[in-house]
Design a protein around this motif. Structure first.
Motif, PDB file in Angstrom:
ATOM      1  N   ARG A   1      69.764 119.282 154.790  1.00  0.00           N
ATOM      2  CA  ARG A   1      70.906 118.716 154.059  1.00  0.00           C
ATOM      3  C   ARG A   1      71.227 117.316 154.574  1.00  0.00           C
ATOM      4  O   ARG A   1      71.525 116.411 153.795  1.00  0.00           O
ATOM      5  CB  ARG A   1      72.124 119.625 154.204  1.00  0.00           C
ATOM      6  CG  ARG A   1      73.354 119.132 153.460  1.00  0.00           C
ATOM      7  CD  ARG A   1      74.514 120.119 153.584  1.00  0.00           C
ATOM      8  NE  ARG A   1      75.692 119.644 152.887  1.00  0.00           N
ATOM      9  CZ  ARG A   1      76.585 118.821 153.424  1.00  0.00           C
ATOM     10  NH1 ARG A   1      76.416 118.391 154.670  1.00  0.00           N
ATOM     11  NH2 ARG A   1      77.629 118.407 152.732  1.00  0.00           N
ATOM     12  N   ASP A   2      71.149 117.126 155.885  1.00  0.00           N
ATOM     13  CA  ASP A   2      71.406 115.809 156.459  1.00  0.00           C
ATOM     14  C   ASP A   2      70.417 114.781 155.934  1.00  0.00           C
ATOM     15  O   ASP A   2      70.782 113.623 155.679  1.00  0.00           O
ATOM     16  CB  ASP A   2      71.320 115.866 157.981  1.00  0.00           C
ATOM     17  CG  ASP A   2      72.502 116.586 158.608  1.00  0.00           C
ATOM     18  OD1 ASP A   2      73.428 116.950 157.853  1.00  0.00           O
ATOM     19  OD2 ASP A   2      72.500 116.793 159.828  1.00  0.00           O
TER      20      ASP A   2
ATOM     21  N   THR B   1      79.506 106.766 163.930  1.00  0.00           N
ATOM     22  CA  THR B   1      78.293 107.541 163.669  1.00  0.00           C
ATOM     23  C   THR B   1      77.764 108.171 164.958  1.00  0.00           C
ATOM     24  O   THR B   1      77.408 109.358 164.989  1.00  0.00           O
ATOM     25  CB  THR B   1      77.211 106.650 163.046  1.00  0.00           C
ATOM     26  OG1 THR B   1      77.697 106.112 161.810  1.00  0.00           O
ATOM     27  CG2 THR B   1      75.933 107.442 162.782  1.00  0.00           C
TER      28      THR B   1
ATOM     29  N   VAL C   1      71.433 113.936 152.249  1.00  0.00           N
ATOM     30  CA  VAL C   1      72.684 113.173 152.227  1.00  0.00           C
ATOM     31  C   VAL C   1      72.472 111.771 152.780  1.00  0.00           C
ATOM     32  O   VAL C   1      72.993 110.786 152.229  1.00  0.00           O
ATOM     33  CB  VAL C   1      73.777 113.914 153.028  1.00  0.00           C
ATOM     34  CG1 VAL C   1      75.020 113.037 153.182  1.00  0.00           C
ATOM     35  CG2 VAL C   1      74.144 115.219 152.346  1.00  0.00           C
ATOM     36  N   ALA C   2      71.701 111.663 153.858  1.00  0.00           N
ATOM     37  CA  ALA C   2      71.453 110.347 154.455  1.00  0.00           C
ATOM     38  C   ALA C   2      70.713 109.431 153.490  1.00  0.00           C
ATOM     39  O   ALA C   2      71.014 108.233 153.403  1.00  0.00           O
ATOM     40  CB  ALA C   2      70.654 110.514 155.746  1.00  0.00           C
ATOM     41  N   SER C   3      69.743 109.970 152.750  1.00  0.00           N
ATOM     42  CA  SER C   3      68.984 109.152 151.800  1.00  0.00           C
ATOM     43  C   SER C   3      69.873 108.629 150.680  1.00  0.00           C
ATOM     44  O   SER C   3      69.850 107.437 150.353  1.00  0.00           O
ATOM     45  CB  SER C   3      67.829 109.973 151.213  1.00  0.00           C
ATOM     46  OG  SER C   3      66.948 110.402 152.222  1.00  0.00           O
ATOM     47  N   VAL C   4      70.664 109.523 150.091  1.00  0.00           N
ATOM     48  CA  VAL C   4      71.556 109.116 149.007  1.00  0.00           C
ATOM     49  C   VAL C   4      72.614 108.142 149.514  1.00  0.00           C
ATOM     50  O   VAL C   4      72.914 107.120 148.883  1.00  0.00           O
ATOM     51  CB  VAL C   4      72.213 110.347 148.362  1.00  0.00           C
ATOM     52  CG1 VAL C   4      73.229 109.926 147.306  1.00  0.00           C
ATOM     53  CG2 VAL C   4      71.158 111.256 147.749  1.00  0.00           C
ATOM     54  N   ARG C   5      73.161 108.461 150.669  1.00  0.00           N
ATOM     55  CA  ARG C   5      74.205 107.610 151.232  1.00  0.00           C
ATOM     56  C   ARG C   5      73.677 106.213 151.546  1.00  0.00           C
ATOM     57  O   ARG C   5      74.371 105.214 151.330  1.00  0.00           O
ATOM     58  CB  ARG C   5      74.755 108.261 152.503  1.00  0.00           C
ATOM     59  CG  ARG C   5      75.845 107.466 153.191  1.00  0.00           C
ATOM     60  CD  ARG C   5      76.410 108.236 154.377  1.00  0.00           C
ATOM     61  NE  ARG C   5      77.350 107.420 155.127  1.00  0.00           N
ATOM     62  CZ  ARG C   5      78.039 107.839 156.175  1.00  0.00           C
ATOM     63  NH1 ARG C   5      77.902 109.091 156.586  1.00  0.00           N
ATOM     64  NH2 ARG C   5      78.866 107.036 156.814  1.00  0.00           N
ATOM     65  N   ALA C   6      72.442 106.141 152.049  1.00  0.00           N
ATOM     66  CA  ALA C   6      71.864 104.838 152.377  1.00  0.00           C
ATOM     67  C   ALA C   6      71.725 103.971 151.133  1.00  0.00           C
ATOM     68  O   ALA C   6      72.015 102.766 151.164  1.00  0.00           O
ATOM     69  CB  ALA C   6      70.503 105.033 153.039  1.00  0.00           C
TER      70      ALA C   6
ATOM     71  N   THR D   1      61.907 111.961 149.872  1.00  0.00           N
ATOM     72  CA  THR D   1      62.952 112.889 150.288  1.00  0.00           C
ATOM     73  C   THR D   1      62.493 114.327 150.118  1.00  0.00           C
ATOM     74  O   THR D   1      62.733 115.184 150.984  1.00  0.00           O
ATOM     75  CB  THR D   1      64.245 112.647 149.482  1.00  0.00           C
ATOM     76  OG1 THR D   1      64.657 111.277 149.631  1.00  0.00           O
ATOM     77  CG2 THR D   1      65.359 113.558 149.967  1.00  0.00           C
TER      78      THR D   1
ATOM     79  N   VAL E   1      73.497 104.116 148.321  1.00  0.00           N
ATOM     80  CA  VAL E   1      74.827 103.699 147.867  1.00  0.00           C
ATOM     81  C   VAL E   1      75.393 102.630 148.792  1.00  0.00           C
ATOM     82  O   VAL E   1      75.914 101.597 148.338  1.00  0.00           O
ATOM     83  CB  VAL E   1      75.773 104.915 147.802  1.00  0.00           C
ATOM     84  CG1 VAL E   1      77.188 104.464 147.459  1.00  0.00           C
ATOM     85  CG2 VAL E   1      75.273 105.919 146.777  1.00  0.00           C
ATOM     86  N   GLN E   2      75.292 102.862 150.100  1.00  0.00           N
ATOM     87  CA  GLN E   2      75.854 101.906 151.047  1.00  0.00           C
ATOM     88  C   GLN E   2      75.158 100.555 150.971  1.00  0.00           C
ATOM     89  O   GLN E   2      75.814  99.503 151.009  1.00  0.00           O
ATOM     90  CB  GLN E   2      75.747 102.466 152.472  1.00  0.00           C
ATOM     91  CG  GLN E   2      76.724 103.595 152.746  1.00  0.00           C
ATOM     92  CD  GLN E   2      76.605 104.135 154.156  1.00  0.00           C
ATOM     93  OE1 GLN E   2      77.417 104.945 154.588  1.00  0.00           O
ATOM     94  NE2 GLN E   2      75.588 103.711 154.886  1.00  0.00           N
TER      95      GLN E   2
END
Length: 227
Positions: free
Chosen positions: A33-34, A77, A37-42, A17, A44-45
């Motif tokens: 920023r995207d 999305t 956020v996408a890395s962290v969100r992935a 990242t 968690v999801q």
């Protein structure tokens, strides 16, 4: 221990990242920023959805409901990525659904994949993901082309063309751009994609090649997004 096993994964994720953000900063790409956020969100999801999928494998009805949720999330999305408001959501949902339904439907009807939901759900998720990418790419390209050549669109409207007729020439170009990644992946199957896999037995290789090299997986979803 689980913590020790996760430590290399977390370390590599953080480093990748950071490299991504650094390269994007150097190149002047305004999506840093995207990326974070996408890395962290992935992470968690995937952690949460793995629990749901494990339960859905044992309940076919729940597996079907999970696919519907995946479709809805994919359409949302793509709608956000296209950036034309929520009014295009039904069109995007229909495009992704049609493309994915053709591919997954044929695979299920002809019993191409062995096993039950534990095989069909991951395959369907990949197909839905491909359709989502195609919908986003084609929608963005269509939006950008219409914006850049709005004078021509207005001229068409002025001589009596309908809005659909005024933008008709931009559609095939947008779909062609959306098809390119899937076509490239299909063309490179066995040379690029399959060579990066583990070295399993003959049965596993045959099954993996059917998954990776099947043109319907990469082409039908994109065709669905052309509407």
């Amino acid at each position: 221990m689980v913590g020790v096993d996760l430590l290399p994964f977390v370390l590599v994720l953080v480093l990748l990242t950071a490299v991504t953000v650094a390269v994007m900063t150097w190149a002047g790409v305004a999506l840093r920023r995207d990326a974070v956020v996408a890395s962290v969100r992935a992470v968690v999801q995937l952690s949460l959805i793995s629990l749901v999928i494990a339960w859905a494998f044992e309940h076919p009805a729940a597996a079907a409901a999970l696919l519907v949720v995946m479709l809805a999330a994919a359409a949302l999305t793509s709608t956000r990525r296209i950036g034309l408001g929520n009014g295009v959501y039904p069109v995007v949902f229909g495009a992704i659904f049609c493309g994915a339904a053709v591919t997954v439907g044929l695979v299920v009807v002809f019993d191409v994949l062995p096993g039950g939901p534990e095989m069909v759900v991951p395959f369907a998720a990949q197909v839905i993901g491909g359709a989502m990418v195609a919908a986003s790419l084609s929608g963005q390209r269509l939006r950008d082309d219409v914006t850049d050549r709005w004078g021509e669109v207005e001229a068409g409207l002025a001589i009596g063309l309908t809005p659909r007729q005024s933008v008709a020439e931009f559609g095939p170009r947008a779909v062609g751009r959306a098809l390119a990644p899937g076509l490239d992946q299909t063309r490179a199957a066995g040379l690029v994609t399959a060579s990066a896999m583990q070295s399993p037995g003959k049965k596993e290789i045959h099954q993996a090649l059917r998954m990776e090299g099947n043109p319907s997986r990469t082409m039908f979803p994109q065709l669905g997004s052309g509407g």
